[in-house]
Design a protein around this motif. Structure first.
Motif, short mmCIF file in Angstrom:
data_model
loop_
_atom_site.label_atom_id
_atom_site.label_comp_id
_atom_site.label_asym_id
_atom_site.label_seq_id
_atom_site.Cartn_x
_atom_site.Cartn_y
_atom_site.Cartn_z
N THR A 127 0.83 -1.21 0.00
CA THR A 127 0.00 0.00 0.00
C THR A 127 0.86 1.25 0.00
N LEU A 128 1.99 1.23 0.71
CA LEU A 128 2.90 2.38 0.69
C LEU A 128 3.36 2.67 -0.74
N CYS A 131 0.55 4.12 -2.95
CA CYS A 131 0.28 5.53 -2.69
C CYS A 131 1.21 6.43 -3.50
N TYR A 132 2.49 6.06 -3.57
CA TYR A 132 3.44 6.88 -4.32
C TYR A 132 3.26 6.74 -5.83
N ALA A 140 1.16 11.62 -1.16
CA ALA A 140 1.60 10.25 -0.88
C ALA A 140 2.34 10.17 0.45
N SER A 144 0.99 7.95 3.51
CA SER A 144 1.90 6.89 3.95
C SER A 144 2.31 7.09 5.41
N SER A 145 2.51 8.32 5.81
CA SER A 145 2.87 8.58 7.21
C SER A 145 1.74 8.18 8.15
N LEU A 175 9.37 3.28 3.72
CA LEU A 175 8.99 4.63 3.29
C LEU A 175 10.23 5.44 2.92
#
Length: 366
Positions: A127-128, A131-132, A140, A144-145, A175
């Motif tokens: 998923t991280l 997102c990017y 993103a 992500s955070s 990340l």
């Protein structure tokens, strides 16, 4: 320290530490970077449909075991992935905004972790990356955070501190690696763009960038922006090459380009548009100011120390942009001024529309 503060005062730079820290953070995370933007539709088309199919067995399994809530959340994610992927494959706008898709995937991760423990936490890693791939870099990082912090807190509550710490560390490391890789991609992309528009010998922009900028000026000139163009041609350059060789000729061109760069303003743009011909684009500068600058450059080049002790001179044409000018018409006017300077004996500046050298025009301070 005092000298640094004086420099800050002269340049109008704030000493506030939080601003500096924020700037460093923005530079490291490249929050304004859009290197993946041209490829985002292709990435969504390539990943969304396979991801939707990949999740189908998990949806069915959760339904069979009576985990209805988790099954519904994953099913919603599948539908959104499918419709967005189908739209992307047809180059259509996404029916569901990518930010909404990222939020749905984030909910899937939280639900999986809550229902399945460590097995559910594994979905946080892809998923991280997703997102990017689908979001601008600033958004993103924000999503992500939240994922990293929320997964760590949920894991701490349900799995214990030791496992939560491992999840937090590995997610944070993932990340960080994503951002490092994207930074490298940004740098490589910028290097390729620079190579595409930069003359390797002199470091000036090349003819391709020159044509692009003239077209851009045509659009902005309608808003009332003044702009003037200079073309500078090294006099008798063929004689230099024939007498001293191409290595010396190349050094002469590098030296001429360096002299122009040292005198131009920050927003001025220098181009090498021919073998020994340069162009200098001066936004916000009228023809009179540009002629004065051209005369300064002409004298500096004539007086400069050159390879093999040569005296190098340049002929310069000057033409300001006229509203309604096409790039071709503007270039023809400045070329006509340059050719007139050549015909009148070289080593002089001629302004378009005038027959007198620039040194006979009343100069202004630039």
């Amino acid at each position: 320290m005092n000298a640094q503060r004086e420099r800050y005062a002269r340049e109008g730079i704030s000493e506030t530490i939080p601003v500096k820290s924020t700037t460093r953070i923005r530079r490291w995370f490249r929050l304004d970077s859009e290197s993946l933007t041209p490829y985002r539709t292709r990435i969504v088309a390539a990943l969304s449909l396979p991801a939707a199919l990949l999740l189908l067995p998990f949806t069915m399994t959760h339904l069979l075991y009576g985990r209805w809530g988790l099954a519904v959340v994953i099913a919603i994610a599948q539908v959104v992935l499918f419709v967005d992927g189908r739209a992307a494959s047809r180059n259509l706008p996404p029916p569901v905004p990518h930010l909404a898709l990222a939020m749905i995937l984030m909910v899937v991760v939280f639900a999986s972790l809550a229902f399945q423990g460590i097995n559910g936490a594994l979905w946080a890693y892809p998923t991280l990356f997703i997102c990017y791939f689908i979001l601008p870099r600033g958004r993103a990082l924000g999503v992500s955070s939240v994922i990293v912090v929320a997964v760590s807190l949920i894991a701490y509550d349900s799995l214990g501190g030791a496992l939560a710490a491992r999840l937090a560390a590995t997610l944070a490391l993932t990340l960080g690696m994503i951002n490092v890789v994207l930074n490298v991609i940004d740098d490589l992309q910028q290097a390729l763009q620079d190579q595409a528009v930069t003359d390797a010998l002199t470091g000036a922009y090349n003819r391709r960038r020159f044509d692009e900028e003239l077209a851009r000026i045509e659009l902005t000139a309608a808003q009332g922006q003044t702009c003037t163009l200079l073309t500078l041609d090294v006099d008798h350059f063929k004689r230099v090459n024939d007498t001293y060789g191409h290595a010396v000729g190349d050094e002469v061109l590098r030296r001429v380009a360096a002299l122009i760069k040292a005198r131009k303003r920050r927003d001025d743009m220098l181009f090498r548009i021919g073998g020994e011909e340069f162009a200098l684009l001066l936004p916000g500068c009228g023809a009179t100011e540009a002629a004065a600058l051209a005369e300064v450059l002409r004298k500096r080049i004539e007086q400069a120390e050159m390879p093999a002790g040569q005296c190098i001179t340049v002929s310069v044409g000057v033409a300001n942009h006229i509203v309604g000018d096409t790039p071709e018409a503007w270039a023809r006017r400045v070329d006509a001024a340059l050719y007139l300077a050549k015909r009148q004996g070289r080593n002089r500046v001629i302004v378009s529309g005038l027959t007198a050298p620039a040194e006979q025009i009343q100069p202004v301070s630039v």
